[in-house]
Enzyme design. Sequence first.
Site, short mmCIF file in Angstrom:
data_model
loop_
_atom_site.label_atom_id
_atom_site.label_comp_id
_atom_site.label_asym_id
_atom_site.label_seq_id
_atom_site.Cartn_x
_atom_site.Cartn_y
_atom_site.Cartn_z
N CYS A 158 0.98 -1.29 -0.20
CA CYS A 158 -0.29 0.10 -0.12
C CYS A 158 1.01 1.25 -0.13
O CYS A 158 0.82 1.96 -0.84
CB CYS A 158 -0.80 0.17 1.31
N ASN A 195 0.46 5.47 9.35
CA ASN A 195 1.38 5.51 8.35
C ASN A 195 1.96 7.03 8.39
O ASN A 195 3.15 6.92 8.37
CB ASN A 195 0.66 5.52 7.03
#
Length: 283
Positions: A158, A195
Amino acid sequence: MSYADKVFIAMCNDVIENGIDTTGEKVRPIWEDTGESAYTIKRFGVVNRYDLSKEFPALTLRKTAIKSGVDELLWIWQKKSNNISDLNSRIWDEWADETGSIGEAYGYQIGQKSRYKEGWFDQIDRVIYDLKNNPYSRRILTNIYVHQDLHAMHLYPCAYSMTFNVTKNKETGKLILNSILNQRSNDILAANNWNVCQYSILTHMLAQVCDMEVGEFVHVIADAHIYDRHIPVVKELIQREPLEAPTLWINPDKKDFYDFTPDDFRLDNYVTHEQVKGIPIAV
């Protein structure tokens, strides 16, 4: 108030108000408990900027698990592992096989060596070499979305690319490290601030070992989405009042990238609202 909260609230409102609903479309993810398709509301091309020299971008709307985030960060970038036996959390269990491997993904790709005119380097060692020897290079980047190996990855990456760019502090003359994270897909509730914190910390780590200041962290998301089951939670979350941003502490004695441990990081004065628990994760 925390700038990260301000960015998060604006992003969530934009997705909810202006996003595209994928209900009824052909989508890959499913809900593990029912096997039904996991639909989203999505926005294309979201770009968020954070000035790491001013504050650390951890949400205060709810707590972001920094210790677990750092553990995963080191698992990928320092240990260069693709086996969950080297990870202290259970976040990758769904994608691991009977040996604990997630395939030729993430840490495996970071650890692959390539030949340069100066010799053989893996991806993170090449970044460190260039930051120390060629700081104004416009070629300092990593990429783990390797098409020839996708068949051997249990989950396509991702967060797949980091680009580093060095500028200079006009007042002190010291070099400043800036970075861009490119992400093909981002589950806003479950993973967005996780993240952001991880790759902000990676930027801080590299700045410290390369004797630089931190500058901007830019997060580029191709598909920023909120899952259908997450929408009520997100709506409640963004009604909370943002609090003051915490301060990141990194052990100043660590000058080698491979000497860092999870205990070398903490968030001081990290006051948050109640944690959101039991978030369903699409697989």
